[in-house]
Enzyme design. Structure first.
Site, PDB file in Angstrom:
ATOM      1  N   GLY A  64      10.279 -52.367 -44.320  1.00  0.00           N
ATOM      2  CA  GLY A  64      11.028 -53.534 -44.770  1.00  0.00           C
ATOM      3  C   GLY A  64      11.972 -54.039 -43.707  1.00  0.00           C
ATOM      4  CB  CYS A  91       8.586 -48.204 -41.196  1.00  0.00           C
ATOM      5  SG  CYS A  91       9.403 -48.981 -39.797  1.00  0.00           S
ATOM      6  CE1 TYR A  92      15.697 -50.261 -45.557  1.00  0.00           C
ATOM      7  CE2 TYR A  92      14.263 -49.890 -47.448  1.00  0.00           C
ATOM      8  CZ  TYR A  92      15.518 -50.160 -46.932  1.00  0.00           C
ATOM      9  OH  TYR A  92      16.584 -50.337 -47.772  1.00  0.00           O
ATOM     10  CG  HIS A 179       4.117 -49.586 -39.455  1.00  0.00           C
ATOM     11  ND1 HIS A 179       4.543 -49.909 -40.714  1.00  0.00           N
ATOM     12  CD2 HIS A 179       5.167 -49.808 -38.633  1.00  0.00           C
ATOM     13  CE1 HIS A 179       5.794 -50.334 -40.667  1.00  0.00           C
ATOM     14  NE2 HIS A 179       6.198 -50.280 -39.413  1.00  0.00           N
ATOM     15  CD  GLU A 181       1.527 -49.437 -42.659  1.00  0.00           C
ATOM     16  OE1 GLU A 181       1.473 -48.236 -42.329  1.00  0.00           O
ATOM     17  OE2 GLU A 181       2.601 -50.061 -42.708  1.00  0.00           O
ATOM     18  N   GLY A 234     -12.904 -75.983 -41.203  1.00  0.00           N
ATOM     19  CA  GLY A 234     -13.932 -75.593 -40.241  1.00  0.00           C
ATOM     20  C   GLY A 234     -13.757 -74.150 -39.799  1.00  0.00           C
ATOM     21  N   GLY A 235     -12.651 -73.537 -40.220  1.00  0.00           N
ATOM     22  CA  GLY A 235     -12.399 -72.140 -39.879  1.00  0.00           C
ATOM     23  C   GLY A 235     -13.071 -71.194 -40.867  1.00  0.00           C
ATOM     24  CG  ASP A 237      -9.192 -67.516 -43.251  1.00  0.00           C
ATOM     25  OD1 ASP A 237      -9.961 -66.579 -42.970  1.00  0.00           O
ATOM     26  OD2 ASP A 237      -8.072 -67.666 -42.740  1.00  0.00           O
ATOM     27  CB  SER A 238     -10.973 -73.393 -45.311  1.00  0.00           C
ATOM     28  OG  SER A 238     -11.508 -73.792 -44.084  1.00  0.00           O
ATOM     29  CE  LYS A 377      -8.850 -65.262 -39.643  1.00  0.00           C
ATOM     30  NZ  LYS A 377      -8.763 -66.620 -40.164  1.00  0.00           N
TER      31      LYS A 377
HETATM   32  N1  GLN Z   1      14.331 -52.808 -40.563  1.00  0.00           N
HETATM   33  C1  GLN Z   1      14.169 -51.428 -40.238  1.00  0.00           C
HETATM   34  C2  GLN Z   1      14.238 -51.204 -38.727  1.00  0.00           C
HETATM   35  O1  GLN Z   1      14.283 -52.098 -37.947  1.00  0.00           O
HETATM   36  C3  GLN Z   1      12.831 -50.928 -40.754  1.00  0.00           C
HETATM   37  C4  GLN Z   1      11.700 -51.631 -40.106  1.00  0.00           C
HETATM   38  C5  GLN Z   1      10.385 -51.482 -40.818  1.00  0.00           C
HETATM   39  O2  GLN Z   1      10.273 -50.961 -41.912  1.00  0.00           O
HETATM   40  N2  GLN Z   1       9.370 -52.036 -40.196  1.00  0.00           N
HETATM   41  O3  GLN Z   1      14.274 -50.080 -38.292  1.00  0.00           O
END
Ligand code: GLN
Length: 588
Positions: A64, A91-92, A179, A181, A234-235, A237-238, A377
């Site tokens: 976040g 992360c956050y 991350h 993901e 023309g892309g 997705d659409s 995508k």
């Molecule tokens: N905002 C927080 C940071 O900068 C967490 C970032 C994130 O979750 N991508 O460390």
């Protein structure tokens, strides 16, 4: 009736993994990646009460834009750490878990954005099993865990982050500062698979191949007895979304409209004009008129989106169609929504043209159908292949809806290039995504085509989100300056010419097949005789959520520079070395 059972399960599955949304750009992507593993996952608000999560086999807390100490920053019900289901904080999410359980989070001296190398201590723990050693991971943070909560230990580190992975296996609690993901974390899916199968003991209950019938059903439910006006660009997705609507409702109820905004690439209107069931609507003067004098990227994006709504209103009116009979179709995909700040806690990175106020109003009135709005995508391309659409269409590079307008940078001021110890600061702002929050900052130019140095610089310097290499120019950088200018038809035409030239050369060298997307950007940097410069931005991506700046063969780069510098008014050629994060793929 095995198929029917599966289909029902698709429409009504129970989530084994719950992803708690702390406002991250990749929150929804986490759920998608778990579903890719064959396990149904859903996103819920981060504050969801622990009792409501009782049936889950595992919980993931997303990243976040906030800092845990910000007032009003997203939190979770502390009781989730004791319901018995394992918890993974990303992360956050890791920072929040540490903070709530008695650890400490600190602001880093440097940020860590994009590429990093993880050193993971291989442990016997199922979460990290088989994943020892050094690995390429993708970071996007400035804050980091400083002191661990009791019972946790550090399981991984990077050069700039001493606490890149943590675990309290006895309690089923895990944290990752990076991350898993995103595709640029090379073995990210293995981290998630370990969590989902080995830690949470989930069973496979989900088959993503059942999505096409489900999408078609949703289209019919939204359209009811109405027909659809589909904005086609023309892309990829659409075109795929348009084909889905035609299949769901019958071709007679779907009308494709391609709007020539005057902001398209060379040859685009001809290419699209050859597609079946389409009418071309000319609106060049309308769009360019509305954009006259505008320099701010968000303003450009809002104006373009609203002009699309005007076009739709005009068509409906001129053909004496009744509002009740028509709704509007768009090829919106999930990244458009999340980058436009489309969830409760996410930051606005850039407002996509299909998410402006006029469109939001139509959405609220149930007058928009967007069959691909929760897809990325790469999934859109897969769906397109399932529908039998030609690869000539599906493998086209993505091109933004606002077209060349957001690749033609403007400036309110004249400003000189400034020399610093690290390079030259070019005082033209571009958009970035730092720690999941938007940034809008000047660009740093260096001499060498050095990606490692570029990452080091964007991590170390605050107030900077992008690094370019000065490849060739007609004048030394010190003699160049940014000049005040807005979008004009002449500048758009210049960019169109540069873009066509780069496209032709990269196609001839087969380079266009080696990259995911290759924006060409015009910046008002140069001298009185040659006031503009061109930036080359080839990137590798899969879903557009993260991207890696990729190198180019020297002979091809020299050939491009040679041709571009022959264009009237072009002073220099630059090469964007920035990954996403910290930069976005497009500059605005
Ligand atoms: N905002 C927080 C940071 O900068 C967490 C970032 C994130 O979750 N991508 O460390």
């Amino acid at each position: 009736m095995a198929g029917a059972v599966c289909h029902n399960r698709y429409l009504n599955p129970t989530a084994q993994i719950i992803v708690l949304d702390a406002g991250g750009q990749y929150c929804h992507l986490i759920a998608r990646k778990v579903r890719d593993l064959g396990v149904y996952a859903e996103v819920r608000a981060s504050e969801t009460a622990a009792v409501e999560l009782a049936g889950a086999h595992g919980i993931i807390i997303s990243g976040g834009p906030s800092s845990v100490y910000d007032s009003g920053s997203p939190t979770v019900d502390p009781a989730i750490f004791a319901v018995g289901a394992p918890v993974l904080g990303i992360c956050y999410g890791q920072q929040l878990m540490a903070h709530i359980l008695g650890g400490e989070v600190r602001k880093g001296v440097k940020g860590e954005y994009g590429l990093a190398t993880l050193e993971l201590e291989d442990t016997a723990d199922p979460m990290f099993g088989g994943l020892g050693g050094k690995q390429q991971i993708w970071m996007n943070h400035r804050d980091a865990v400083g002191a661990l909560p009791e019972g946790f230990r550090v399981t991984g580190r990077t050069d700039s982050c001493a606490v890149a992975a943590i675990a309290a296996p006895g309690r089923g609690l895990y944290g990752l500062q990076f991350h898993p993901e995103v595709v640029h974390t090379t073995r990210g899916q293995e981290f998630l698979a370990n969590f989902v199968f080995r830690v949470c003991q989930c069973r496979k209950d989900w088959d993503p191949r059942h999505r096409v019938p489900a999408i078609e059903q949703e289209i019919r439910d939204t359209a009811r007895n109405r027909s659809v006006f589909f904005f086609v660009s023309g892309g990829v997705d659409s075109s795929v979304a348009f084909a889905l609507c035609a299949r769901a409702l019958g071709a007679g109820r779907v009308r494709g409209v391609y709007v020539d905004t005057g902001l398209m690439r060379e040859g685009e209107t001809d290419f699209v004009g050859r597609m079946a069931n389409l009418t071309v609507e000319h609106a060049e003067d309308q769009f360019l008129g509305a954009l006259a004098g505008v320099t701010d990227p968000e303003q450009k994006r809002h104006i373009i989106g609203e002009e699309f709504v005007r076009v739709q209103e005009r068509i409906v009116e001129s053909r004496h169609l009744m509002d009740e009979q028509w709704i509007l179709g768009q090829g919106t995909i999930y990244p458009d929504t999340i980058e436009s700040g489309g969830t409760a806690k996410a930051a606005v990175i850039k407002t996509h043209h299909n998410r402006v106020a006029g469109i939001q109003k139509l959405i609220a009135a149930g007058r928009i159908v967007e069959p691909l709005k929760s897809f990325y995508k790469d999934e859109v391309r897969e769906v397109g292949r399932e529908l039998g659409l030609p690869s000539e269409l599906l493998d086209r590079h993505p091109f933004p809806g606002p077209g060349l307008a957001i690749r033609c940078l403007c400036s309110e001021f004249d400003a000189p290039v400034r020399a610093t110890a690290d390079g030259w600061v070019i005082p033209v702002n571009s958009v970035g995504v730092l720690g999941d929050a938007r940034s809008y900052a000047p660009v740093l130019a260096i001499e060498a085509l050095d990606h490692v140095r570029a990452t080091e610089l964007t991590n170390r310097l605050s107030g900077m989100n992008r690094v370019v290499a000065a490849v060739e120019s007609k004048a030394p950088l010190a003699a160049m300056q940014i000049r005040a200018c807005s979008l004009t038809p002449e500048r758009i035409a210049k960019l169109r010419q540069a873009d066509a030239l780069v496209r032709r050369l990269s196609h001839e060298a087969n380079y266009d097949r080696c990259v995911w997307q290759f924006p060409v950007i015009l910046i008002p940097l140069g001298t009185a005789e040659a006031p503009e410069s061109v930036v080359l931005r080839p990137v590798d991506s899969v879903d557009g959520m993260t991207a890696q700046s990729v190198p180019m063969d020297d002979a091809l780069l020299r050939a491009m520079c040679g041709e571009l510098l022959k264009l009237e008014g072009i002073c220099g050629v630059f090469y964007d070395l920035t990954h996403k994060p910290p930069g976005t793929i497009e500059w605005e």
